[in-house]
Motif scaffolding. Structure first.
Motif, PDB file in Angstrom:
ATOM      1  N   ALA A  75      -3.946   1.388 -15.940  1.00 13.36           N
ATOM      2  CA  ALA A  75      -4.414   2.988 -15.757  1.00 13.36           C
ATOM      3  C   ALA A  75      -2.927   2.898 -16.471  1.00 13.36           C
ATOM      4  O   ALA A  75      -2.807   4.105 -17.216  1.00 13.36           O
ATOM      5  CB  ALA A  75      -4.372   3.677 -14.191  1.00 13.36           C
ATOM      6  N   PHE A  76      -1.391   2.256 -16.367  1.00 19.07           N
ATOM      7  CA  PHE A  76      -0.616   2.944 -16.720  1.00 19.07           C
ATOM      8  C   PHE A  76      -0.537   2.994 -18.477  1.00 19.07           C
ATOM      9  O   PHE A  76       0.187   3.654 -18.699  1.00 19.07           O
ATOM     10  CB  PHE A  76       0.664   2.547 -15.453  1.00 19.07           C
ATOM     11  CG  PHE A  76       2.092   3.195 -16.165  1.00 19.07           C
ATOM     12  CD1 PHE A  76       2.085   4.806 -16.318  1.00 19.07           C
ATOM     13  CD2 PHE A  76       3.247   2.538 -17.184  1.00 19.07           C
ATOM     14  CE1 PHE A  76       3.366   4.771 -16.179  1.00 19.07           C
ATOM     15  CE2 PHE A  76       4.354   2.745 -16.980  1.00 19.07           C
ATOM     16  CZ  PHE A  76       4.562   4.090 -16.854  1.00 19.07           C
ATOM     17  N   LEU A 112       2.353   1.839  -2.962  1.00 23.69           N
ATOM     18  CA  LEU A 112       1.807   1.903  -4.526  1.00 23.69           C
ATOM     19  C   LEU A 112       1.086   3.719  -4.390  1.00 23.69           C
ATOM     20  O   LEU A 112       1.291   4.179  -5.081  1.00 23.69           O
ATOM     21  CB  LEU A 112       0.371   0.664  -4.352  1.00 23.69           C
ATOM     22  CG  LEU A 112      -0.012   0.025  -4.721  1.00 23.69           C
ATOM     23  CD1 LEU A 112      -1.079  -0.734  -4.363  1.00 23.69           C
ATOM     24  CD2 LEU A 112       0.355  -0.190  -6.446  1.00 23.69           C
ATOM     25  N   PHE A 134      -1.916  -5.130  -8.344  1.00 28.15           N
ATOM     26  CA  PHE A 134      -1.682  -4.552  -9.408  1.00 28.15           C
ATOM     27  C   PHE A 134      -1.917  -4.184 -10.526  1.00 28.15           C
ATOM     28  O   PHE A 134      -1.401  -3.227 -11.112  1.00 28.15           O
ATOM     29  CB  PHE A 134      -0.496  -4.954  -9.136  1.00 28.15           C
ATOM     30  CG  PHE A 134       0.734  -4.831  -7.981  1.00 28.15           C
ATOM     31  CD1 PHE A 134       1.371  -3.580  -7.304  1.00 28.15           C
ATOM     32  CD2 PHE A 134       1.337  -6.220  -7.599  1.00 28.15           C
ATOM     33  CE1 PHE A 134       2.028  -3.734  -6.437  1.00 28.15           C
ATOM     34  CE2 PHE A 134       1.756  -6.201  -6.169  1.00 28.15           C
ATOM     35  CZ  PHE A 134       2.034  -5.045  -5.746  1.00 28.15           C
ATOM     36  N   GLN A 191       0.730  -1.065  -0.062  1.00 32.87           N
ATOM     37  CA  GLN A 191       0.043  -0.253   0.142  1.00 32.87           C
ATOM     38  C   GLN A 191       0.913   1.137  -0.042  1.00 32.87           C
ATOM     39  O   GLN A 191       0.709   1.834  -0.874  1.00 32.87           O
ATOM     40  CB  GLN A 191      -1.333   0.296   1.454  1.00 32.87           C
ATOM     41  CG  GLN A 191      -2.281  -0.773   1.045  1.00 32.87           C
ATOM     42  CD  GLN A 191      -2.673  -0.726  -0.029  1.00 32.87           C
ATOM     43  OE1 GLN A 191      -3.230   0.295  -0.248  1.00 32.87           O
ATOM     44  NE2 GLN A 191      -3.245  -1.975  -0.591  1.00 32.87           N
ATOM     45  N   ASP A 249       1.807   6.188  -7.338  1.00 31.92           N
ATOM     46  CA  ASP A 249       1.324   7.704  -8.264  1.00 31.92           C
ATOM     47  C   ASP A 249       1.941   8.542  -7.646  1.00 31.92           C
ATOM     48  O   ASP A 249       0.893   8.601  -7.945  1.00 31.92           O
ATOM     49  CB  ASP A 249      -0.616   7.016  -6.591  1.00 31.92           C
ATOM     50  CG  ASP A 249      -0.827   5.511  -7.355  1.00 31.92           C
ATOM     51  OD1 ASP A 249      -0.744   5.274  -8.027  1.00 31.92           O
ATOM     52  OD2 ASP A 249      -1.714   5.456  -6.305  1.00 31.92           O
ATOM     53  N   ALA A 308      -5.634  -3.038 -11.137  1.00 34.13           N
ATOM     54  CA  ALA A 308      -5.945  -1.287 -11.949  1.00 34.13           C
ATOM     55  C   ALA A 308      -4.183  -0.599 -11.989  1.00 34.13           C
ATOM     56  O   ALA A 308      -5.116   0.185 -13.143  1.00 34.13           O
ATOM     57  CB  ALA A 308      -6.119  -1.483 -10.689  1.00 34.13           C
ATOM     58  N   GLN A 309      -3.571  -0.665 -11.071  1.00 30.16           N
ATOM     59  CA  GLN A 309      -2.406   0.091 -11.776  1.00 30.16           C
ATOM     60  C   GLN A 309      -1.848   0.043 -12.805  1.00 30.16           C
ATOM     61  O   GLN A 309      -1.618   1.349 -13.454  1.00 30.16           O
ATOM     62  CB  GLN A 309      -1.499   0.229 -10.215  1.00 30.16           C
ATOM     63  CG  GLN A 309      -0.400   1.773 -10.639  1.00 30.16           C
ATOM     64  CD  GLN A 309       0.286   1.735  -9.241  1.00 30.16           C
ATOM     65  OE1 GLN A 309       0.352   0.764  -8.648  1.00 30.16           O
ATOM     66  NE2 GLN A 309       0.671   2.556  -8.737  1.00 30.16           N
TER      67      GLN A 309
END
Length: 187
Positions: A134-135, A73, A128, A70, A77, A130-131
């Motif tokens: 998005a990237f 991340l 991971f 967490q 971000d 979703a991240q």
């Protein structure tokens, strides 16, 4: 004032207190991880430093690994948000180079944490996903068409280069970005 408003206000106070406690735990953990290392820092140390009961830590985080994930991340971000403010590139390859410069700098500054994060990425990819999605979409922002295969290949190049850098005796951000650029130029 209606009962619904009172409940809503009370709910906001609880959420706010929970959020503040979570942030205190995260701040304490990040500080201790940096000072003593991840392996040498116990959850009891973190709870004591955050001035919460050990059980409270576990109401917010599954375990120490989850806490580190967490934290990483959250920091990643922030790095991406900072890089995004400076992003003037349209081509995905140039965007990748731009973001890699910022991210590699962060990863190499936190090698121990980064290695733990990557181990989790390999075995807990869903955490991971979703991240990562998005990237990949961020790399194609401003282009007419998102290319999933090309985005996935670019991410493979990105991570393989990062792993090489984290395992290097003398990691250098500039060298990593050059190696990544050479790889994605082939795509």
């Amino acid at each position: 004032m209606s009962n619904k408003q009172v409940t809503s206000e009370a709910g906001n106070k609880v959420t706010s207190k929970k959020q503040r406690t979570r942030e205190r735990i995260m701040d304490a953990a990040w500080q201790l991880f940096q000072e003593h290392g991840f392996a040498a820092t116990s959850t009891r140390d973190i709870a004591k430093h955050a001035q919460v009961a050990n059980g409270t830590l576990f109401t917010h985080f599954e375990n120490k690994d989850d806490l580190l994930r967490q934290l990483m991340l959250m920091h990643i971000d922030k790095v991406i948000a900072e890089a995004k403010r400076e992003d003037t590139f349209e081509q995905p390859k140039l965007k990748m180079r731009h973001y890699a410069l910022h991210l590699y700098r962060f990863y190499l500054a936190h090698t121990e944490f980064s290695k733990s994060l990557l181990q989790g990425l390999v075995w807990q990819g869903a955490f991971f996903s979703a991240q990562m999605e998005a990237f990949k979409k961020l790399l194609f922002d401003g282009t007419r068409q998102y290319d999933e295969v090309r985005a996935a290949a670019m991410m493979d190049c990105y991570f393989m280069t990062l792993i090489e850098g984290l395992n290097s005796e003398h990691p250098d951000v500039s060298n990593l970005v050059r190696r990544l650029s050479a790889k994605i130029a082939l795509l």
